[in-house]
Design a protein around this motif. Structure first.
Motif, PDB file in Angstrom:
ATOM      1  N   MET A  19      -9.671  43.531  16.108  1.00  0.00           N
ATOM      2  CA  MET A  19      -9.339  44.724  15.317  1.00  0.00           C
ATOM      3  C   MET A  19     -10.558  45.170  14.538  1.00  0.00           C
ATOM      4  O   MET A  19     -11.453  44.388  14.252  1.00  0.00           O
ATOM      5  CB  MET A  19      -8.263  44.373  14.279  1.00  0.00           C
ATOM      6  N   GLN A  23      -8.373  49.274  11.131  1.00  0.00           N
ATOM      7  CA  GLN A  23      -7.090  48.946  11.768  1.00  0.00           C
ATOM      8  C   GLN A  23      -6.359  47.848  10.997  1.00  0.00           C
ATOM      9  O   GLN A  23      -5.150  47.922  10.779  1.00  0.00           O
ATOM     10  CB  GLN A  23      -7.309  48.488  13.220  1.00  0.00           C
ATOM     11  N   GLN A  26      -4.865  49.318   7.881  1.00  0.00           N
ATOM     12  CA  GLN A  26      -3.689  50.134   8.187  1.00  0.00           C
ATOM     13  C   GLN A  26      -2.499  49.258   8.566  1.00  0.00           C
ATOM     14  O   GLN A  26      -1.374  49.513   8.131  1.00  0.00           O
ATOM     15  CB  GLN A  26      -4.010  51.131   9.313  1.00  0.00           C
ATOM     16  N   ASN A  37     -10.871  59.276  12.624  1.00  0.00           N
ATOM     17  CA  ASN A  37     -10.234  58.176  13.335  1.00  0.00           C
ATOM     18  C   ASN A  37      -8.852  58.608  13.826  1.00  0.00           C
ATOM     19  O   ASN A  37      -8.129  59.332  13.136  1.00  0.00           O
ATOM     20  CB  ASN A  37     -10.090  56.977  12.402  1.00  0.00           C
ATOM     21  N   PRO A  39      -5.478  56.665  15.999  1.00  0.00           N
ATOM     22  CA  PRO A  39      -5.085  55.397  16.622  1.00  0.00           C
ATOM     23  C   PRO A  39      -5.084  55.430  18.151  1.00  0.00           C
ATOM     24  O   PRO A  39      -5.238  54.375  18.785  1.00  0.00           O
ATOM     25  CB  PRO A  39      -3.658  55.162  16.087  1.00  0.00           C
ATOM     26  N   CYS A  63     -14.249  51.906  10.451  1.00  0.00           N
ATOM     27  CA  CYS A  63     -13.570  52.208  11.715  1.00  0.00           C
ATOM     28  C   CYS A  63     -14.253  51.567  12.907  1.00  0.00           C
ATOM     29  O   CYS A  63     -13.700  51.518  13.989  1.00  0.00           O
ATOM     30  CB  CYS A  63     -13.439  53.713  11.921  1.00  0.00           C
TER      31      CYS A  63
END
Lengths: 345, 150, 629
Positions: A19, A23, A26, A37, A39, A63
């Motif tokens: 990851m 990520q 989040q 960004n 997903p 990111c």
């Protein structure tokens, strides 16, 4: 996959190896502001808003930063805050201040980020304002392109490339003149764009915005009736009228994606020219008729054309059962194998 | 144009990595990059049209409009700048009646600026086609332009 | 043919040329020489030789550096010292044939000096002149000496000896020699070259590349062009050695399309290297094979950045890759391990291998070994390319080699490092030239542009100029660089127009730091350096613009005005006749007046007004005119 523990602003969280820091944040319900960004897409690292300090020495972006056991991340370091704030201020200094009439108002990522970093009139007024004045591209029947609102996050370009494989648009020019463009910056309708609208739904501002859209009062979960794929949709309803369609993220078939028909092809439902009764030609003019009258006419005419001179073309828009009946009817009643189907969307 | 294009493009079928040399060769042949040529390049290489334009518009060398018979490039290098390149540009614009990036109505000259032509010791200078005019003053500009035949 | 045989044959050819009984006329025909009229001078020599029936060989060579003296011609008469003639014109060519080739008068007043050991009375040795004495020619070892289109000239002067030696060494030994030399990347960053080569060698992969960065986009630098035009084989040899050292079989030279002559010279040199067996399969009979491709860059300053450059070769937009990312030595061109160095770095490699790391490190400073090359330009008397040992001071460069400030002006600042560099004031003139000292002073070594500025240069305008450049050259992908350079530029433009606000200086500094910290690549990270260094050292000039609407250097047009001094104007009408906007009125023999409403501040009147009158005055702030009136 093994999990690692990292610390963000003093909070220990666990994340899966592979990851990125963003990520991981989040996934743990922590907000790190970001604009470019998405997903569904590979990280680009261009907006620089997700800047963080890594292990108390390195300013980098979350990111694209892979998590590593024991990593310590600060999103509130003064240097980080300064870069983030200036970056957002720069975007705003070059962005139209038309929020109230803007399609993206209240769901705009730039607004969200601006609030988060604490933009004030004083901080903005220090800047030289300059907003582009490129004419709106209204060539597409479903959405408009407003380059003046574009923040060049590139999400649309990556969507068209990574997800749709169409590549109708790309970056063009360079520096401050750069913009998202078709070949020769021609209207989008003259490009190979298929109007799927995947870029429109991902645009964090309203540089890409649906034409004349109304906010729904409620949503109804349904399945798109256009073809055999069976994409999950949410119909946006206002009163008894459909005012929008949104892909169903939860649906395993399409995971939120839609094509041009599914997303934009709903206006026929309430269209004044839509047929609501059968029409029968009398003296060369189509006139309204009852179902009995229409069916009688069909039986009469069909019986004159049995055999090889008959062919049936079935529709993807009706159910499998209906399609089965059409081919059965064609073979058993009309006596021919001339049967085909339009499901080639 | 089509025939000239196919000749230039023939060795490049499917060569996505050769996009920049292709654009250079096509421009050398036609003088600029019209949309039709870029479409043809996209077809030959298998690249999306938008990508061909994306790359072409990134680099200063590529032009999308027909040009004048002669190109005047005013150097805006640092050495030229501190020796008055701005005045040279203004004077050239005034003398030709066009601004940077434009072509004169009679299609004789296209006026451009260039980051540096590497003649810093001869600053300020301009380049007319392949000729460098060195150590200019504003008043020399019109003299040079007046003195040039077709 | 073995290397020894190739070398022997080449030396014979070279010796015959040097010690033959036919005079040589050696003309520098690199781009700078050509711009100054070298080709016409050659034609004039040819005509004169033919007309007078004199026998002589005309040899075209690269640039030896002193651009201020172009066209530069060296004449070698058998048995005599080689004499360098400066600023040679067509008329001088004919005169030289008459006086020196037919007669024996070397015309000392036309000379720059003599080259080599021999001397001629009345003419100084070039190396004894203040302009050359502090120089140390290593990368430029052959430039202006050999014919760059003749591989034998290169071979006769230690050429390809480094490659020959390297092929007898292990890859590790070659890398080790590079490491011990202390050579730092000459593209500007100053990363130790040997460590990069080591990373290239250690990188895993069967396909590796060597890439030479010749995309010299820095406005004010042209030394890479000079090296390629004057000594292309040195770059090629360096690349082949690098290929051997890291295990690559393919090289690319990324060279600006604006350098057509350099491209032609490279093409020719590559062909010759193939013919002699230095390129291609089984080089010099070993298992090692290597080939080089030329890639003409299409014009983007940012492609000087290594990842942008490799993407450009792949046919993409030159947008630098975003960190965190693998190093180019691990994943560069086509995602394969790639060793990317500058022209001068590759050109240094052969001599390091031939003469050894210790020899290389014998000049320079401890942390910055070897020599530095600068393009010395701007308001300095002797413009040109210079090569100096690291550690020499800015003062020595500007006042000894450069001969001081042009037109009797006063030194104000020196800008090094191009758009990524900074402006240093007089107080820092004793700063030694090396990577770390320049960095500490707020500038950088960069690719070697060195622009001297005098009191007629406005430092706000200089900052504006550089931001104008970076704004245009920014690739545009990341926000801090795309919009940050634009904002900095907009503020600087306002200040130059007298529309600066009190808080602008604070904002300029704040934004500069964020552009530095937030940008993706080196271009953006250093874009604000010209702003920061000018504010740091010339803050008073900014304040004069903002607070007093005054441009002390009288450069910023909206803040200056021209007017004619009544007591000096003789009414010669020259200014009125040359004013492009007819803003000057006045009759013959009467005082002329400039209509301030029409004036566009072009300064032609001042330029035109005869020195003996000097009746046109430039003032700032504009209000001063009102006071006069």
């Amino acid at each position: 996959m093994s999990s690692v523990t990292i610390t963000i602003d003093g909070i220990k969280i666990s994340a899966e190896e592979g990851m990125t820091v963003l990520q991981a944040a989040q996934a743990n319900g922590l907000y790190i502001p970001n604009l470019c960004n998405h997903p569904d897409l590979r990280p680009a690292g261009l907006c620089r808003v997700c800047v963080v300090k890594q292990d108390d020495w390195k300013i980098t972006i979350s990111c694209k930063l892979p998590v590593k056991e024991g990593m310590v991340i600060s999103t509130e370091d003064p240097a980080v805050q300064q870069i983030r704030k200036n970056t957002v201020e720069l975007l705003i200094a070059n962005h139209p201040m038309t929020c109230l009439t803007c399609e993206a108002d209240s769901k705009c990522e730039l607004q969200r980020v601006a609030h988060y970093v604490g933009i004030t009139p004083d901080s903005i007024n220090r800047y030289r304002r300059s907003v582009r004045s490129i004419p709106l591209d209204t060539s597409n029947p479903f959405f408009d392109i407003d380059h003046n609102k574009c923040i060049m996050c590139g999400i649309c370009v990556r969507t068209c490339d990574e997800l749709q494989n169409i590549n109708a648009i790309d970056y063009a020019q360079r520096g401050v003149a750069s913009l998202i463009s078709t070949l020769g910056n021609k209207p989008i309708a003259e490009s190979r764009c298929e109007s799927c609208g995947e870029c429109v739904v991902r645009c964090p501002v309203a540089a890409l915005a649906t034409k004349k859209s109304l906010q729904p009062m409620r949503e109804v979960r349904s399945i798109c009736s256009y073809c055999g794929v069976g994409c999950g949709i949410h119909l946006g309803v206002r009163g008894d009228k459909i005012v929008g369609v949104r892909g169903d993220q939860e649906n395993p078939v399409n995971r939120g994606s839609l094509c041009v028909k599914g997303r934009f092809g709903y206006r026929f439902i309430n269209h004044p020219e839509r047929l609501t009764t059968p029409l029968v030609k009398k003296d060369g003019v189509l006139v309204e008729a009852s179902w009995d009258e229409a069916l009688d006419r069909i039986v009469e005419k069909f019986s004159e054309h049995k055999g090889e001179k008959f062919a049936a073309l079935a529709s993807a828009r009706i159910t499998n059962e209906d399609n089965y009946l059409i081919q059965k009817f064609t073979r058993a009643v009309m006596g021919t194998n001339n049967i085909d189907h339009c499901a080639r969307l | 144009m089509h025939e000239r294009l196919s000749e230039v493009l023939s060795p490049y079928k499917g060569r996505r990595d050769a996009l920049i040399p292709i654009l250079q060769n096509v421009q050398a042949e036609i003088g600029y990059l019209p949309d039709e040529a870029m479409l043809e390049i996209a077809k030959t290489t298998g690249l999306p049209e938008s990508r061909v334009y994306a790359v072409a518009s990134f680099y200063a060398q590529f032009r999308f409009k027909p040009r004048g018979r002669h190109t005047i490039m005013v150097c805006r290098g640092t050495a030229c700048h501190v020796r008055g390149a701005e005045k040279i540009l203004e004077e050239t614009e005034r003398a030709l009646g066009i601004v940077e990036g434009e072509t004169t109505e009679d299609k004789k000259y296209t006026l451009e600026t260039v980051a540096c032509i590497g003649c810093c010791a001869l600053a300020p200078c301009i380049m007319i086609d392949e000729d460098v005019e060195a150590k200019l003053t504003p008043k020399m500009v019109s003299e040079i332009l007046d003195g040039r035949a077709e | 043919m073995s290397f020894a045989e190739l070398q022997k044959k080449a030396r014979q050819e070279w010796d015959e040329l040097q010690n033959g009984d036919i005079p040589q006329i050696i003309v520098g025909t690199a781009t700078c020489g050509r711009s100054a009229g070298a080709m016409a001078v050659i034609k004039a020599f040819e005509d004169a030789l033919k007309e007078k029936g004199v026998q002589a060989v005309i040899v075209e060579v690269g640039c030896i550096g002193p651009c201020y003296a172009e066209p530069l011609v060296n004449i070698a008469k058998p048995g005599k010292a080689v004499i360098a003639y400066r600023n040679v014109t067509k008329a001088m060519a004919a005169e030289l044939v008459d006086s020196y080739l037919i007669g024996d008068d070397p015309l000392p007043h036309y000379t720059l000096g003599t080259i080599g050991e021999k001397t001629v009375e009345g003419i100084p040795r070039i190396l004894d002149t203040p302009s050359f004495k502090p120089q140390e020619r290593r990368v430029f070892r052959n430039c202006g000496i050999i014919d760059p289109t003749n591989i034998n000239h290169y071979l006769a002067n230690e050429g390809y000896a480094g490659l020959n030696k390297a092929l007898g060494m292990t890859q590790e030994a070659v890398v080790d020699e590079m490491k011990r030399s202390g050579l730092r990347g000459r593209g500007g960053g100053g990363f130790p070259a040997g460590r990069k080569w080591e990373a290239g060698l250690k990188a895993k992969g069967s396909q590796k590349y060597v890439v030479c960065n010749a995309d010299e986009g820095d406005p004010g630098a042209f030394m890479d062009r000079a090296v390629i035009e004057g000594d292309p084989h040195s770059v090629i040899e360096g690349m082949i050695i690098a290929g051997y050292a890291i295990g690559a079989d393919t090289g690319y030279i990324y060279v600006r399309a604006e350098y057509p002559l350099a491209i032609r010279r490279l093409e020719r040199a590559i062909k010759q290297a193939h013919e002699k067996g230095f390129l291609g399969k089984n080089i010099l009979g070993t298992d090692f094979s290597f080939d080089i491709n030329i890639f003409p860059g299409a014009g983007a300053f940012v492609c000087g950045e290594s990842t942008a450059l490799t993407l450009s070769i792949e046919g993409k937009r030159g947008m630098p890759r975003v960190a965190p990312r693998p190093r180019t030595t691990e994943a560069g061109l086509y995602d394969k391990p790639t060793l990317l160095n500058n022209v001068k770095t590759f050109s240094s490699a052969p001599m390091i291998i031939t003469r050894g790391a210790e020899w290389f490190a014998s000049v320079g400073t401890e942390k910055s070994t070897g020599t530095a090359i600068f393009a010395l330009t701007g308001k300095v008397n002797n413009c040109g390319l210079i090569e100096v040992p690291m550690g020499i001071t800015l003062r020595e460069i500007i006042f000894d080699i450069g001969g001081g400030i042009a037109d009797g002006g006063k030194f104000k600042a020196v800008q090094t490092g191009g758009p990524s560099g900074g402006c240093l004031p007089e107080a820092l003139l004793d700063t030694p030239i090396d990577y770390d000292s320049l960095d500490a002073a707020g500038s950088i070594m960069g690719s070697g542009g060195m622009v001297v500025m005098d009191e007629k240069t406005c430092m706000v305008d200089v900052a504006r100029y550089f931001l104008d450049f970076t704004e245009i050259e920014s690739c545009g992908q990341c926000v801090p660089c795309r919009l940050g350079t634009k904002q900095l530029l907009d503020i600087l433009k306002d200040i130059c127009k007298g529309k600066g606000k009190k808080k602008d200086l604070e904002l300029l500094v704040e934004l500069s730091h964020s552009v530095h910290g937030g940008s993706v690549c080196g271009l953006g990270q250093t874009a604000a350096n010209p702003v920061l260094s000018t504010i740091r050292y010339f803050r008073d000039e900014y304040e004069a613009h903002i607070n007093d609407k005054c441009c002390p250097a009288k450069v910023c047009k909206p803040l200056i005005a021209f007017h004619i001094l009544e007591d000096k104007c003789a009414g010669c009408t020259l200014c009125a006749r040359s004013c492009p906007v007819s803003a000057i009125s006045g009759e013959k023999k009467k005082v002329h007046v400039i209509d301030q409403k029409l004036c566009v501040q072009c300064g032609v009147c001042m330029e035109k007004c005869p020195k003996k009158f000097s009746a046109v005055e430039c003032v700032s702030p504009k209000e001063k005119i009102m006071e006069v009136a």
